[in-house]
Design a protein around this motif. Structure first.
Motif, short mmCIF file in Angstrom:
data_model
loop_
_atom_site.label_atom_id
_atom_site.label_comp_id
_atom_site.label_asym_id
_atom_site.label_seq_id
_atom_site.Cartn_x
_atom_site.Cartn_y
_atom_site.Cartn_z
N VAL A 9 21.78 -76.92 27.58
CA VAL A 9 23.03 -76.94 26.81
C VAL A 9 23.42 -75.51 26.48
CG1 VAL A 9 24.17 -77.69 24.71
CG2 VAL A 9 22.60 -79.23 25.88
N LEU A 10 24.58 -75.10 26.97
CA LEU A 10 25.05 -73.74 26.79
C LEU A 10 25.94 -73.59 25.56
CD1 LEU A 10 26.13 -73.06 30.49
CD2 LEU A 10 23.85 -72.92 29.49
N GLN A 11 26.65 -74.66 25.23
CA GLN A 11 27.68 -74.60 24.19
C GLN A 11 28.04 -76.03 23.83
OE1 GLN A 11 29.32 -71.50 23.50
NE2 GLN A 11 30.97 -72.20 22.17
N THR A 12 28.51 -76.24 22.61
CA THR A 12 29.08 -77.55 22.26
C THR A 12 30.58 -77.40 22.10
OG1 THR A 12 28.66 -77.18 19.90
CG2 THR A 12 26.99 -78.39 21.15
N GLU A 13 31.32 -78.44 22.48
CA GLU A 13 32.78 -78.41 22.44
C GLU A 13 33.31 -79.64 21.70
OE1 GLU A 13 35.29 -76.26 23.58
OE2 GLU A 13 33.56 -74.93 23.55
N ARG A 14 34.47 -79.47 21.09
CA ARG A 14 35.14 -80.55 20.37
C ARG A 14 35.62 -81.62 21.34
NH1 ARG A 14 36.82 -84.24 17.46
NH2 ARG A 14 37.94 -83.98 15.50
N GLY A 33 38.85 -88.32 20.03
CA GLY A 33 38.87 -89.75 20.30
C GLY A 33 37.54 -90.33 20.72
N GLY A 34 36.43 -89.63 20.39
CA GLY A 34 35.12 -90.13 20.78
C GLY A 34 34.28 -90.58 19.60
N LYS A 35 33.28 -91.40 19.87
CA LYS A 35 32.35 -91.79 18.82
C LYS A 35 31.62 -90.58 18.28
CE LYS A 35 31.41 -96.56 20.23
NZ LYS A 35 30.35 -97.54 20.64
N GLU A 36 31.39 -89.59 19.15
CA GLU A 36 30.85 -88.30 18.74
C GLU A 36 31.97 -87.27 18.83
OE1 GLU A 36 27.85 -88.13 17.62
OE2 GLU A 36 27.24 -90.16 18.22
N SER A 37 31.95 -86.33 17.91
CA SER A 37 33.03 -85.34 17.89
C SER A 37 32.69 -84.08 18.69
CB SER A 37 33.35 -84.95 16.44
OG SER A 37 32.21 -84.39 15.81
N GLN A 38 31.44 -83.98 19.16
CA GLN A 38 31.02 -82.82 19.93
C GLN A 38 30.31 -83.28 21.21
OE1 GLN A 38 31.37 -79.43 19.02
NE2 GLN A 38 32.60 -80.11 17.27
N VAL A 39 30.41 -82.46 22.23
CA VAL A 39 29.68 -82.72 23.46
C VAL A 39 29.02 -81.42 23.92
CG1 VAL A 39 31.65 -82.24 25.00
CG2 VAL A 39 29.78 -83.71 25.80
#
Length: 381
Positions: free
Chosen positions: A282-287, A290-296
Motif C-alpha cells: 500500500v503506497l497511499q490511501t485515497e478518498r 459512496g462506499g461503505k469505506e471512505s478510504q481505499v
C-alpha cells in the motif's frame, strides 16, 4: 467536479540528500559484429552496438526451439516422458549431434537436454517433428512465437540454425528471447547451466565456456557457423541482479567468451537492479465517495524494478497519479491511475496503480450524504 478528470501527484519516495553522482565510464568496445547487454528484470538496455542488425543466428536458433518445447510441456500438449521416434531426417542432419539413431525412441526431456547442452541438430529436428509434425511447420510456429514475444526483426526457416536464406535475427531480439526463457520457463532454464549431458555412452560438454569460468553464469547458449561467426548469449546473477549479454560474430570460441565477460563485468560493476515497490504494497490511501469505506489503499499491480547506476538510489523519485475522483464500488486490482518512477528527471518505470482492496457501494443515505458533501466542496473548491 463529480465527473472531471484530474491528476493528483504525490511524492512517494524522494530523498534529496546531496551526494556525489555516480561516475560511469564508457562501455567496452567489443571485437564482435553486434552485441547487447540488458537487465533481465527490467529489460533496460545498458550497452548496445549494431543491436538491430540482422545476422544469421546459427545454433542460437535452438533457444527458440527449446522455448517452444517447454511451452508445449507447460500447456500439457506434450509431456517430458513422451517417447519420440527419431526420423531418418533427424538422424542424417549434419553438424553438432546428440547421436540418436533412426528408429530410436527417446524421451522428450532427454532430447531437450540434447538441444540445450549438446546443441544437437538431430535432437532439434526430432522435437520439431514431434511438436508440429514437420520441421517446416515448426518453423512457422517459431515465427509466430517470435512475433508474440516482440522479436520484430527475426525470421526462422528451421529449428537448428542450419544456414538458410532468410534465417535471420538481431542481438536485440535474442535479448528478448533470453529474458523469456528465464522468466517463462524457470524449471527448464536450469538445464542451461548443466555442464555435461551423456547419451548412448557419449558424454558431451556444454560449449558455453563461461559455465566453468564464472560461477555467476548459469546459461544460455552458443552458436557457430562460418557465416555467423562465433556467438554467445549468456546470463549471470550477482547481488540480486540478472544480466543478459548477447555477443554475435566474433572470430573464435575463446573470443566470444572473453568479450562476453567484458560486458557482464561492466554491467555488474556500474549498475544495479533496485526494487522500488512490491506488488500489493500500500503506497497511499485515497478518498472514496459512496462506499461503505471512505478510504481505499493504492498499490501497484506488479513488483516495480528499475535499473540504476550503482549507489544511485537517492536520485529515484516516484509519483502517484490518480485518474479522477474515486467512486464505489471498487474491485481489488481495479486500475485507478499510474505510478511514474523517474531517475534524474527521466522516466524509468511507468506502471498501473490499482485498488489494494475491494470497496463495496454504501447504502442510499450514505451515498446521498457523500453526494451533498461533494457538491458543497465543489462550490468552495
Amino acid at each position: 467536479m463529480m465527473n472531471r478528470l484530474f491528476a493528483c501527484t504525490f511524492l512517494l519516495f524522494c530523498v534529496g540528500l546531496a551526494h556525489a553522482q555516480s561516475l560511469i565510464p564508457a562501455p567496452p568496445q567489443l571485437a564482435a559484429e553486434a552485441y547487447l547487454l540488458l537487465d533481465a528484470h527490467t529489460g533496460q538496455v545498458l550497452v548496445e552496438h549494431n543491436a538491430d542488425k540482422q545476422v544469421p543466428p546459427a545454433s542460437l536458433t535452438k533457444m527458440m526451439t527449446a522455448y517452444i518445447v517447454s511451452d508445449e510441456i507447460e500447456k500439457g500438449t506434450i509431456k517430458e516422458e513422451d517417447m519420440v521416434r527419431i526420423s531418418e531426417k533427424a538422424w542424417r542432419k549434419g553438424g553438432s549431434k546428440m547421436f540418436v539413431k533412426v528408429g530410436d525412441r527417446v524421451p522428450v526431456i532427454d532430447l531437450l537436454r540434447g538441444v540445450i547442452v549438446q546443441s544437437g541438430n538431430d535432437a532439434s529436428i526430432a522435437l520439431a517433428e514431434h511438436v508440429s509434425g514437420s520441421e517446416e511447420v515448426f518453423a512457422e510456429v517459431m515465427n509466430q512465437q517470435a512475433e508474440l514475444l516482440g522479436m520484430k526483426d527475426t525470421h526462422f526457416v528451421n529449428a537448428t540454425g542450419w544456414p538458410a536464406e532468410g534465417h535471420l535475427t538481431t542481438a536485440r531480439d535474442l535479448g528478448i528471447l533470453a529474458r523469456a526463457l528465464v522468466a517463462d520457463h524457470p524449471a527448464h532454464y536450469k538445464i542451461y547451466s548443466e555442464k555435461y549431458f551423456s547419451y548412448a555412452g557419449i558424454n558431451q560438454p556444454n560449449r558455453n565456456r563461461l559455465l566453468w569460468r564464472d560461477p555467476a553464469v548459469d546459461g544460455i547458449k552458443t552458436g557457430h557457423t562460418e557465416e555467423a561467426g562465433y556467438c554467445l548469449v549468456a546470463s549471470a546473477v550477482k547481488r540480486g541482479m540478472r544480466l543478459i549479454a548477447v555477443v554475435l560474430g566474433t572470430d573464435s570460441d575463446e573470443k566470444r567468451a572473453s568479450e562476453t565477460q567484458k560486458l557482464l563485468a561492466y554491467g555488474f560493476r556500474y549498475f544495479q537492479t533496485h526494487k522500488v515497490y512490491s506488488k500489493d504494497e500500500v503506497l497511499q490511501t485515497e478518498r472514496v465517495w459512496g462506499g461503505k469505506e471512505s478510504q481505499v489503499g493504492i498499490s501497484v499491480e506488479e513488483d516495480v524494478f528499475v535499473t540504476i547506476p550503482r549507489g544511485g538510489e537517492e536520485d529515484i523519485k516516484a509519483d502517484l497519479i490518480i485518474d479522477g475522483e474515486l467512486e464505489a464500488p471498487l474491485t481489488k486490482g481495479q486500475p485507478l491511475g499510474k505510478v511514474v518512477v523517474t531517475l534524474d528527471g527521466e522516466t524509468v518505470a511507468d506502471v498501473k496503480a490499482v485498488a489494494a482492496e475491494e470497496v463495496e457501494q454504501a447504502g442510499f443515505f450514505k451515498r446521498l450524504w457523500d453526494a451533498i458533501k461533494r457538491f458543497v466542496m465543489g462550490l468552495f473548491g
